[in-house]
Write a protein that holds these residues in place. Sequence first.
Motif, PDB file in Angstrom:
ATOM      1  N   GLU A  95      13.326  -4.105  -0.591  1.00 45.46           N
ATOM      2  CA  GLU A  95      13.005  -3.359  -1.797  1.00 45.46           C
ATOM      3  C   GLU A  95      13.753  -2.032  -1.794  1.00 45.46           C
ATOM      4  OE1 GLU A  95       9.024  -1.417  -3.782  1.00 45.46           O
ATOM      5  OE2 GLU A  95       8.943  -3.511  -3.117  1.00 45.46           O
ATOM      6  N   THR A 116      12.306  -7.803  -4.143  1.00 51.27           N
ATOM      7  CA  THR A 116      11.044  -7.771  -4.867  1.00 51.27           C
ATOM      8  C   THR A 116      11.228  -8.193  -6.320  1.00 51.27           C
ATOM      9  OG1 THR A 116      10.164  -6.042  -3.435  1.00 51.27           O
ATOM     10  CG2 THR A 116       9.145  -6.289  -5.599  1.00 51.27           C
ATOM     11  N   TYR A 143       5.732  -2.519 -10.435  1.00 53.34           N
ATOM     12  CA  TYR A 143       7.048  -2.359  -9.798  1.00 53.34           C
ATOM     13  C   TYR A 143       7.997  -1.561 -10.690  1.00 53.34           C
ATOM     14  CZ  TYR A 143      11.732  -3.651  -8.228  1.00 53.34           C
ATOM     15  OH  TYR A 143      13.040  -3.618  -7.826  1.00 53.34           O
ATOM     16  N   PRO A 273       6.210  -9.103  -1.709  1.00 55.47           N
ATOM     17  CA  PRO A 273       6.056  -7.792  -2.357  1.00 55.47           C
ATOM     18  C   PRO A 273       4.616  -7.311  -2.377  1.00 55.47           C
ATOM     19  CG  PRO A 273       7.521  -9.195  -3.634  1.00 55.47           C
ATOM     20  CD  PRO A 273       6.944 -10.057  -2.550  1.00 55.47           C
TER      21      PRO A 273
END
Length: 439
Positions: A95, A116, A143, A273
Motif C-alpha cells: 500500500e 490494496t 481507502y 487490506p
Amino acid sequence: MSVGAGRISESPLSATWRPSVLEPAVLAGIDRRGDEASLDELAALADTAGAEVMGRLVQRRDEPDPTTFIGKGKLDELHALIHATEARLVVFDDELTPAQLRNLEERLKVKVVDRTALILDIFAMHAASKEGKTQVELAQLNYLLPRLRGWGEAMSRMGGGIGTRRGPGETKMEVDRRRIRRRISKLTGDLRDLATTREVKRRGRERSGVAQVALVGYTNAGKSTLMNALTGAGVLVADQLFATLDPTVRRLRLPGGRTATLSDTVGFVRKLPHDLVEAFRSTLEEVSLASLILHVADASAEDVEDQIAAVREVLGEIGAGGIPEVLVLNKVDLLSEGNRAAAARRHTEAVAVSALRGEGLDPLLERLEAALPRPPIEVELVVPYDRQDVVARLYREAEVVSAEPDTTGTAVRARVREDQLAWAGGFSVRPVARRSRIG
C-alpha cells in the motif's frame, strides 16, 4: 472517482482505475525475504483484474523509500521498463501513501495503483449481494478519502489538476470529501442493520442445536469446490482469486447422522487490506463464532506453508485463533506420489482430499464429526414407538451414542446440551432414572 448529483458511485475506484482486458502493466515491489512469492501473487491478482503483466521490477531492501517507495536508481529503471514494454499501468506490491502515489505518478507519467486498490477493485467486480457490495464500497471509500489529493492524473477530472492547492479544484475536493464522509456514515449504518439480521439468523441456528463449521482458506485454494462436493451448494467455482465473496451457508450431514451448518467465507491473501478486513468484519465474525474451522489449503502451491500461516494470522486478527481447526490439503490429485507422501509427513494432522475428483471426502467427514465439540450432558431415555420424531431429532441435533429397541420403545443413550434437556426428557418421553453430567 465518480461523483455526481450528490451521490458517490457504487464502485468509487472504478473511475480512477479499471483495466480493460489485457491492459499492459508492470509490477513493482520491494523484497524483504529473498523470494518473489508475493510478486507472483500480485501477478495473479493483476491477471484476475484484466491486466497483462509485461514485466516486473524488484528492489531488495528492508524498508520502502518514504518518498517514492523504491529508490531513485530503481525508479529510473522502472521508468525505462515502462517505455520498453509500452505499459500503461504500474502496480505496486504494497500500500502506497498518498504522497508516494502522487510522486510516482508525476515521475512515471502512467497510472499507478497499489496492492490494496487492486484487491478492492477485484472485490468490487465480484461482489453480488447487497451486503457484499456495501462492504466493498465502504472499504473503497475509506481507502480513497485520504488520497483525493494524491491521485494525480485521475484527479484532474475534478477541476483543479495535479498538485492544486487553492481555487476551484480545492473547493471541489472539499465537497467530495464531505460527500464521501456522508456516504461512509450511511454505509456503516446499513452494515449494522445487515449484521443485526444475520445475528438473528445465527441465533436461530444456535437454538436449533446445529453445530456451525466455518470454511476458510487462502483464495483459490478450492473452498467453493469443496463446499459443493460436501453439500451440493452450487457455489460459483472459477480459477481466479476472490471468485466468490458473498458468504454461503448450507446444511452438512455427518456420517453418524448428526448435522452441522457449513459456511463459506471470503478467501484470504497476504497483506489483506486493513480497510477490507474492517468492512468485512461483521461477515468474518461468523468465523469467530463457529464451533469448528475447516481450513482448506492448496497442497499443490509452492508456498503452501506461507499460505497456511497467512490464513492463521488473519484468524488471529478476527478473534478466531483459538477455535478448533481441521486442516485440509486440497488438490492432492495435482501432486506426484512422492510429493503427496512428503505433504502427509509435513502435516500429519491434515486430511488429504481432491474436492474436484471427490477423493478423501469420507475420511474428511469422519474427522469433522470427531472434531466437533461434544455436548456436555449424557442421558439415557426410552422413547415410545409413537414418538420416533424425538429419536430423529436427537440424531440431528445431539450426539446419539446408542439406540436399541426396548419393550416399550427405543432405548437411547445420547449426549445433549443443557437447553436440550427440556425436550429430550419431556412430553411423553420417559427418561431412565440415571442421568449423569459428563465433565
